[in-house]
Write a protein that holds these residues in place. Sequence first.
Motif, short mmCIF file in Angstrom:
data_model
loop_
_atom_site.label_atom_id
_atom_site.label_comp_id
_atom_site.label_asym_id
_atom_site.label_seq_id
_atom_site.Cartn_x
_atom_site.Cartn_y
_atom_site.Cartn_z
N ASP A 125 0.92 -1.17 -0.09
CA ASP A 125 0.06 -0.06 -0.06
C ASP A 125 0.46 1.46 -0.04
N PRO A 126 0.93 1.88 -1.27
CA PRO A 126 2.22 2.99 -1.33
C PRO A 126 2.00 3.80 -0.45
N GLN A 127 0.36 4.48 -0.58
CA GLN A 127 -0.35 5.78 0.38
C GLN A 127 -0.64 5.35 2.17
N GLY A 128 -0.53 3.94 1.91
CA GLY A 128 -0.90 4.05 4.03
C GLY A 128 0.42 3.51 4.21
N ARG A 129 1.35 3.18 3.40
CA ARG A 129 2.42 2.44 3.68
C ARG A 129 2.48 1.29 4.28
N ARG A 130 2.20 0.71 4.38
CA ARG A 130 2.01 -0.80 4.84
C ARG A 130 1.92 -2.14 3.35
N ALA A 149 -6.03 -11.07 3.76
CA ALA A 149 -4.77 -10.32 4.23
C ALA A 149 -4.98 -9.05 3.64
N VAL A 150 -5.91 -8.16 2.47
CA VAL A 150 -6.12 -7.26 1.46
C VAL A 150 -7.75 -6.07 3.18
N GLU A 151 -8.04 -7.58 3.41
CA GLU A 151 -9.34 -6.56 4.82
C GLU A 151 -8.17 -6.94 6.08
N ARG A 159 -6.79 0.94 1.25
CA ARG A 159 -7.70 0.60 0.22
C ARG A 159 -7.55 0.15 -0.69
N PRO A 160 -8.60 -0.94 -0.60
CA PRO A 160 -7.86 -1.94 -1.91
C PRO A 160 -7.36 -1.32 -3.12
N GLU A 161 -8.59 -0.59 -3.34
CA GLU A 161 -8.54 -0.02 -5.00
C GLU A 161 -6.93 0.29 -4.71
#
Length: 258
Positions: A125-130, A149-151, A159-161
């Motif tokens: 997740d590049p935005q949330g940094r995970r 894992a997505v959940e 955000r999944p998208e």
Amino acid sequence: MSTPTSTSTPEFLTSALLPVPHGFATRTGGVSEGPYASLNLGFSVGDERSRVEENHRRLAQAAGAKLGALCRVSQVHGDRVLEARGEADDALRPTLGEADGLWTEGEGSWVAVGTADCVPVLLVDPQGRRVAAVHSGWKGTDLEISARAVEALGARGSRPERLLAAVGPCIQACCYEVSPELGDRFRARFGPDVVREGVKPHLDLPRAVKASLVKAGLKPEHVDVLQACTACERERFFSHRRDAGLTGRHLNFVLHRF
Ligand SMILES: [Zn+2]
């Protein structure tokens, strides 16, 4: 005990889609011998512990990460996903517990899963940094652990998208003959494309994993499926099925370094 020596360094495959350091390790660059030659990263497969430890040190060096920051789980073909956080030293830590997926938002931490035919999935997740790593054999795929894992990431705000995924080397449909019952089960769950019909059905596990990820909200173009088959390429990969269980394990890792 003296440390075994060899001159090569670990080699791994990567995906152009992931914007952080990561890799799907191949057999190349370790010090193990025989059926474990050479970069065996599994401690529970009968290899000498000192060699597996040296292989981990080499992997950390090649990955540019601290060995103490490496987080792993004891894999049990389930659908449990754990949060992880590593340490900033060079001592390899025990596994976190029984699970088949793990994720981190700890800077400098890296998460990894072991495979030898099963599907390794790395999520970023590049935005949330995970970042997350998932082990998905047929059982885990049937349980849709990638969606779990997505959940888990989503519960912390990802955000999944916006998630990016790389599906690594595994046993591909060319080599993965399954029972008619298992073929039917997967066709019913993931659609007709995940089974190739022949004399015996062959299962396309990475395709099922991708279907799971897309159903969980990832964009299809955000899922990179590498085409390498672990069972076809003896020189490059360990394969549990091809080698009748006597083989090593790859590690598939992703670093939290944005
Ligand atoms: Zn194959």
